[in-house]
Design a protein around this motif. Structure first.
Motif, PDB file in Angstrom:
ATOM      1  N   ARG A 342      -9.782  89.554-110.132  1.00  0.00           N
ATOM      2  CA  ARG A 342      -8.391  89.381-110.561  1.00  0.00           C
ATOM      3  C   ARG A 342      -7.593  88.502-109.598  1.00  0.00           C
ATOM      4  NH1 ARG A 342      -6.612  93.627-113.972  1.00  0.00           N
ATOM      5  NH2 ARG A 342      -4.606  93.750-112.919  1.00  0.00           N
ATOM      6  N   ILE A 343      -7.936  88.523-108.331  1.00  0.00           N
ATOM      7  CA  ILE A 343      -7.130  87.776-107.364  1.00  0.00           C
ATOM      8  C   ILE A 343      -7.603  86.331-107.275  1.00  0.00           C
ATOM      9  CG2 ILE A 343      -6.622  89.832-106.016  1.00  0.00           C
ATOM     10  CD1 ILE A 343      -8.743  88.988-104.030  1.00  0.00           C
ATOM     11  N   GLU A 344      -6.685  85.438-106.918  1.00  0.00           N
ATOM     12  CA  GLU A 344      -6.993  84.018-106.752  1.00  0.00           C
ATOM     13  C   GLU A 344      -7.610  83.785-105.378  1.00  0.00           C
ATOM     14  OE1 GLU A 344      -6.714  81.553-108.902  1.00  0.00           O
ATOM     15  OE2 GLU A 344      -5.996  82.908-110.465  1.00  0.00           O
ATOM     16  N   THR A 345      -8.578  82.858-105.330  1.00  0.00           N
ATOM     17  CA  THR A 345      -9.193  82.517-104.038  1.00  0.00           C
ATOM     18  C   THR A 345      -8.285  81.543-103.295  1.00  0.00           C
ATOM     19  OG1 THR A 345     -10.453  80.752-105.108  1.00  0.00           O
ATOM     20  CG2 THR A 345     -11.540  82.874-104.867  1.00  0.00           C
ATOM     21  N   GLN A 346      -8.141  81.770-102.007  1.00  0.00           N
ATOM     22  CA  GLN A 346      -7.361  80.882-101.135  1.00  0.00           C
ATOM     23  C   GLN A 346      -8.337  80.202-100.182  1.00  0.00           C
ATOM     24  OE1 GLN A 346      -4.098  80.518-101.636  1.00  0.00           O
ATOM     25  NE2 GLN A 346      -4.105  82.098-103.244  1.00  0.00           N
ATOM     26  N   LYS A 347      -8.803  79.014-100.569  1.00  0.00           N
ATOM     27  CA  LYS A 347      -9.878  78.372 -99.810  1.00  0.00           C
ATOM     28  C   LYS A 347      -9.331  77.530 -98.666  1.00  0.00           C
ATOM     29  CE  LYS A 347     -13.165  78.284-103.642  1.00  0.00           C
ATOM     30  NZ  LYS A 347     -14.041  77.454-104.502  1.00  0.00           N
ATOM     31  N   THR A 348      -9.928  77.747 -97.503  1.00  0.00           N
ATOM     32  CA  THR A 348      -9.579  77.013 -96.287  1.00  0.00           C
ATOM     33  C   THR A 348     -10.857  76.843 -95.466  1.00  0.00           C
ATOM     34  OG1 THR A 348      -9.109  79.073 -95.106  1.00  0.00           O
ATOM     35  CG2 THR A 348      -7.234  77.964 -96.199  1.00  0.00           C
ATOM     36  N   PRO A 349     -10.848  75.988 -94.428  1.00  0.00           N
ATOM     37  CA  PRO A 349     -12.004  75.929 -93.525  1.00  0.00           C
ATOM     38  C   PRO A 349     -12.201  77.277 -92.830  1.00  0.00           C
ATOM     39  CG  PRO A 349     -10.628  73.990 -93.250  1.00  0.00           C
ATOM     40  CD  PRO A 349      -9.859  74.933 -94.133  1.00  0.00           C
ATOM     41  N   VAL A 350     -13.457  77.744 -92.794  1.00  0.00           N
ATOM     42  CA  VAL A 350     -13.747  79.066 -92.238  1.00  0.00           C
ATOM     43  C   VAL A 350     -14.794  78.927 -91.143  1.00  0.00           C
ATOM     44  CG1 VAL A 350     -14.622  81.382 -92.739  1.00  0.00           C
ATOM     45  CG2 VAL A 350     -13.227  80.178 -94.442  1.00  0.00           C
ATOM     46  N   LEU A 379     -23.645  78.987 -86.123  1.00  0.00           N
ATOM     47  CA  LEU A 379     -23.306  78.916 -87.551  1.00  0.00           C
ATOM     48  C   LEU A 379     -22.295  77.802 -87.797  1.00  0.00           C
ATOM     49  CD1 LEU A 379     -22.927  82.731 -88.306  1.00  0.00           C
ATOM     50  CD2 LEU A 379     -24.895  81.272 -88.759  1.00  0.00           C
ATOM     51  N   PRO A 380     -22.403  77.114 -88.938  1.00  0.00           N
ATOM     52  CA  PRO A 380     -21.482  76.000 -89.234  1.00  0.00           C
ATOM     53  C   PRO A 380     -20.142  76.494 -89.749  1.00  0.00           C
ATOM     54  CG  PRO A 380     -23.032  76.274 -91.021  1.00  0.00           C
ATOM     55  CD  PRO A 380     -23.431  77.274 -89.975  1.00  0.00           C
ATOM     56  N   VAL A 381     -19.220  75.565 -89.896  1.00  0.00           N
ATOM     57  CA  VAL A 381     -17.931  75.833 -90.537  1.00  0.00           C
ATOM     58  C   VAL A 381     -18.088  75.568 -92.023  1.00  0.00           C
ATOM     59  CG1 VAL A 381     -15.498  75.159 -90.672  1.00  0.00           C
ATOM     60  CG2 VAL A 381     -16.669  75.238 -88.450  1.00  0.00           C
ATOM     61  N   CYS A 382     -17.558  76.464 -92.855  1.00  0.00           N
ATOM     62  CA  CYS A 382     -17.659  76.282 -94.304  1.00  0.00           C
ATOM     63  C   CYS A 382     -16.262  76.240 -94.909  1.00  0.00           C
ATOM     64  CB  CYS A 382     -18.490  77.401 -94.935  1.00  0.00           C
ATOM     65  SG  CYS A 382     -17.671  79.010 -94.917  1.00  0.00           S
ATOM     66  N   TYR A 383     -16.233  76.152 -96.238  1.00  0.00           N
ATOM     67  CA  TYR A 383     -14.957  76.061 -96.945  1.00  0.00           C
ATOM     68  C   TYR A 383     -14.900  77.160 -97.991  1.00  0.00           C
ATOM     69  CZ  TYR A 383     -10.989  73.925 -99.384  1.00  0.00           C
ATOM     70  OH  TYR A 383      -9.762  73.687 -99.941  1.00  0.00           O
ATOM     71  N   GLY A 384     -13.940  78.083 -97.844  1.00  0.00           N
ATOM     72  CA  GLY A 384     -13.853  79.180 -98.796  1.00  0.00           C
ATOM     73  C   GLY A 384     -12.692  80.105 -98.496  1.00  0.00           C
ATOM     74  N   ASP A 385     -12.661  81.224 -99.224  1.00  0.00           N
ATOM     75  CA  ASP A 385     -11.631  82.240 -99.029  1.00  0.00           C
ATOM     76  C   ASP A 385     -12.068  83.126 -97.864  1.00  0.00           C
ATOM     77  OD1 ASP A 385     -10.347  84.932 -99.366  1.00  0.00           O
ATOM     78  OD2 ASP A 385      -9.347  83.850-100.998  1.00  0.00           O
ATOM     79  N   ARG A 386     -11.288  83.123 -96.780  1.00  0.00           N
ATOM     80  CA  ARG A 386     -11.704  83.789 -95.551  1.00  0.00           C
ATOM     81  C   ARG A 386     -11.869  85.290 -95.739  1.00  0.00           C
ATOM     82  NH1 ARG A 386     -10.606  85.755 -90.494  1.00  0.00           N
ATOM     83  NH2 ARG A 386     -11.525  84.524 -88.779  1.00  0.00           N
ATOM     84  N   SER A 387     -10.920  85.941 -96.405  1.00  0.00           N
ATOM     85  CA  SER A 387     -10.984  87.401 -96.554  1.00  0.00           C
ATOM     86  C   SER A 387     -12.162  87.808 -97.436  1.00  0.00           C
ATOM     87  CB  SER A 387      -9.667  87.930 -97.127  1.00  0.00           C
ATOM     88  OG  SER A 387      -9.429  87.369 -98.407  1.00  0.00           O
ATOM     89  N   MET A 388     -12.436  87.024 -98.479  1.00  0.00           N
ATOM     90  CA  MET A 388     -13.562  87.349 -99.346  1.00  0.00           C
ATOM     91  C   MET A 388     -14.891  87.171 -98.619  1.00  0.00           C
ATOM     92  SD  MET A 388     -12.641  85.892-103.138  1.00  0.00           S
ATOM     93  CE  MET A 388     -11.289  86.555-104.108  1.00  0.00           C
ATOM     94  N   LEU A 389     -15.037  86.044 -97.873  1.00  0.00           N
ATOM     95  CA  LEU A 389     -16.285  85.819 -97.139  1.00  0.00           C
ATOM     96  C   LEU A 389     -16.468  86.860 -96.036  1.00  0.00           C
ATOM     97  CD1 LEU A 389     -16.330  81.915 -96.872  1.00  0.00           C
ATOM     98  CD2 LEU A 389     -17.600  83.381 -98.453  1.00  0.00           C
ATOM     99  N   ARG A 390     -15.363  87.339 -95.488  1.00  0.00           N
ATOM    100  CA  ARG A 390     -15.455  88.418 -94.484  1.00  0.00           C
ATOM    101  C   ARG A 390     -16.035  89.675 -95.121  1.00  0.00           C
ATOM    102  NH1 ARG A 390     -12.250  92.574 -92.477  1.00  0.00           N
ATOM    103  NH2 ARG A 390     -12.322  92.844 -90.205  1.00  0.00           N
ATOM    104  N   LEU A 391     -15.617  89.958 -96.384  1.00  0.00           N
ATOM    105  CA  LEU A 391     -16.144  91.125 -97.096  1.00  0.00           C
ATOM    106  C   LEU A 391     -17.636  90.950 -97.391  1.00  0.00           C
ATOM    107  CD1 LEU A 391     -15.636  93.837 -98.458  1.00  0.00           C
ATOM    108  CD2 LEU A 391     -14.881  92.593-100.515  1.00  0.00           C
TER     109      LEU A 391
END
Length: 496
Positions: A342-350, A379-391
């Protein structure tokens, strides 16, 4: 030697031609003298003129001039008085002038005839060469399986190759002379006037046409037209080449139909997913209140009435509280799972290294008292939603910690492997309980478990959550493992 032979071949015809002039005059002179002997007069001039004409006609201008000279001298010597002398009287001049004028006229006509004959021969040779060339071209066009035919500017077919016969079914004698649009019942994809205008302007046209074959079936062709012009730049013919694309177009139409159905199903599925997520969220939210009441009253009962219960009753009470807690965990996980969609992804460099540290800090209570060897690669830097990738990392690391619990020395590795140019592939590897690969498809399903709940706690939603998050990032999740030999989970996310 070769040049001498060539020179000899040139001299020999010349001797023959001039020899012809001499012999012609002698053959005319001989009967003239015989007839003169028998008192037949005025026949020598026509005979000599005939000899000159014959020479000019067959031997050309040069020998004709020689025959004029010889005839004039012979006439003057043998027939013009005084005989047997080369003296010319005024009375002989008209006859000599007639002889010379007639001879020149014949020579002129002969030269003109030879010139015309030469031009006709050259034209014939050119025509023969063109016929041979066109015949070779037609033979080559017949060798190809492409459909080729030629039509004039009135649309009448003038050439029909074997490929056209194979595709449409008409033999050349049946097609040539017919109007192509009438024979093939052509259906144009664009107005025919526009096609004609483009053809006259550019000399070419390409497009799709529908034709009818001799058996009445329809065929779709990719058609290419080329305009042929004459030396005066006037359009004279159109070369048409057609390739059968009926099957290809049918497949493309089927693909378009399937894509439309797939799009509709995808839309329906998205709507169903949204409804399901809303339903799950609503149900989970609504279940919280009665569950809290049940747990609260069960705890009050355990606190206030435990003295009145025997061991069996106390065990039942503990089972009620444990089941309620498990149900609470299921509701929490189900709410979290439905919330992801339901929530929108907020993509940033991670920064994945920093994210791993935060995930390890969150699961640290689960590692207390454990002998765990951590191997964390660069590990490399990626691009995505930080809170989701943390989960994602929390769930995968928590799984690795949980399923390595039976090992006296747990080993957990976090690293990356080469992926496509535009993605990062991260893995979490452990030496824990592992799983049977024939059940790998069940790993990422909601509430799916490959181990008994008594052996390893959990709700079966963690990996489903991981998959949903990675799919929302446009990546993929996969797993490899073997029973009692550990497991490795891979996920891909976009590069920065």
């Amino acid at each position: 030697m070769a040049q001498g032979a060539s020179h000899s071949h040139k001299i020999l015809p010349m001797i023959q031609r001039y020899g012809f002039a001499v012999v012609a005059v002698l053959l005319a002179l001989l009967p003239g003298l015989i007839l003169q002997h028998y008192q037949f007069h005025d026949v020598e001039l026509p005979l000599l003129l005939f000899a000159i004409a014959l020479t000019a006609w067959h031997a050309g201008v040069g020998p004709a001039v020689l025959s004029i000279v010889l005839a004039s001298l012979s006439f003057d010597y043998f027939f013009a008085p005084p005989l047997y002398t080369f003296s010319v009287t005024i009375a002989d001049v008209p006859a000599i002038l007639v002889l010379i004028s007639f001879a020149l006229l014949i020579a002129r006509f002969s030269a003109e005839r030879h010139r015309i004959e030469s031009q006709l021969l050259q034209a014939r040779d050119r025509l023969q060469l063109e016929v041979v060339e066109r015949t070779q071209q037609a033979s080559l066009l017949n060798l190809t399986h492409d459909t080729i035919f030629v039509r004039d500017m009135s649309d009448v077919i003038t050439y029909w190759n074997r490929g056209a016969e194979e595709l449409y079914g008409w033999a050349p004698y049946e097609a040539i002379g017919k109007r192509s649009n009438d024979l093939l019942q052509t259906v144009f994809s664009t107005p025919s006037d526009d096609i004609g205008a483009e053809l006259l302007k550019t000399g070419r046209w390409e497009g799709e046409l529908r034709h009818a074959k001799s058996d009445g079936t329809e065929v779709v062709v990719a058609s290419r037209w080329s305009l042929r012009r004459d030396a005066n730049d006037h359009p004279v013919a159109i070369l048409e080449t057609n390739n059968d694309i009926t099957d290809r177009q049918r497949r493309e139409e089927e693909i378009r139909t399937l894509n439309a159905e797939l799009k509709k199903r995808s839309t329906d599925l998205e709507a169903s997913n949204r409804e399901l997520e809303a339903f799950a969220y609503s149900v989970s939210h609504d279940l919280r209140a009665p569950l809290r009441h049940m747990v609260g009253y069960a705890e009050l009962l355990q606190k206030n009435s435990s003295a009145a219960l025997d061991d069996k009753g106390l065990r039942y009470m503990r089972m009620i509280l444990e089941a309620a807690k498990r149900m609470g965990d299921l509701i929490d996980d189900l709410l979290a799972f439905s919330r992801i969609g339901r929530i929108e992804t907020q993509k940033t460099p991670v920064n994945l290294e920093q994210l791993v540290k935060e995930a390890l800090s969150e699961i640290r209570p689960e590692t207390n008292g454990r002998n765990i060897v951590w191997r964390i690669d660069t590990l490399p830097v990626c691009y995505g939603d930080r809170s989701m990738l943390r989960l994602v990392l929390v769930n995968l690391l928590s799984n690795a910690v949980k399923f390595t619990r039976p090992q006296p020395k747990a080993e957990i590795e976090i690293g990356s492997v080469d992926g496509n140019n535009d993605e990062v592939v991260i893995f979490v590897k452990d030496n824990g309980a592992g799983f049977d690969m024939k059940y790998v498809d069940k790993l990422f399903g909601v509430f799916q478990r490959l181990h008994h709940a008594d052996a390893f706690e959990g709700t079966g939603i963690g990996l489903a959550t991981v998959q949903r998050i990675i799919h929302r990032h446009g990546g993929k999740v996969r797993a490899e493992g073997a029973v009692d030999q550990g497991a490795t989970f891979y996920f891909s996310v976009p590069k920065i």
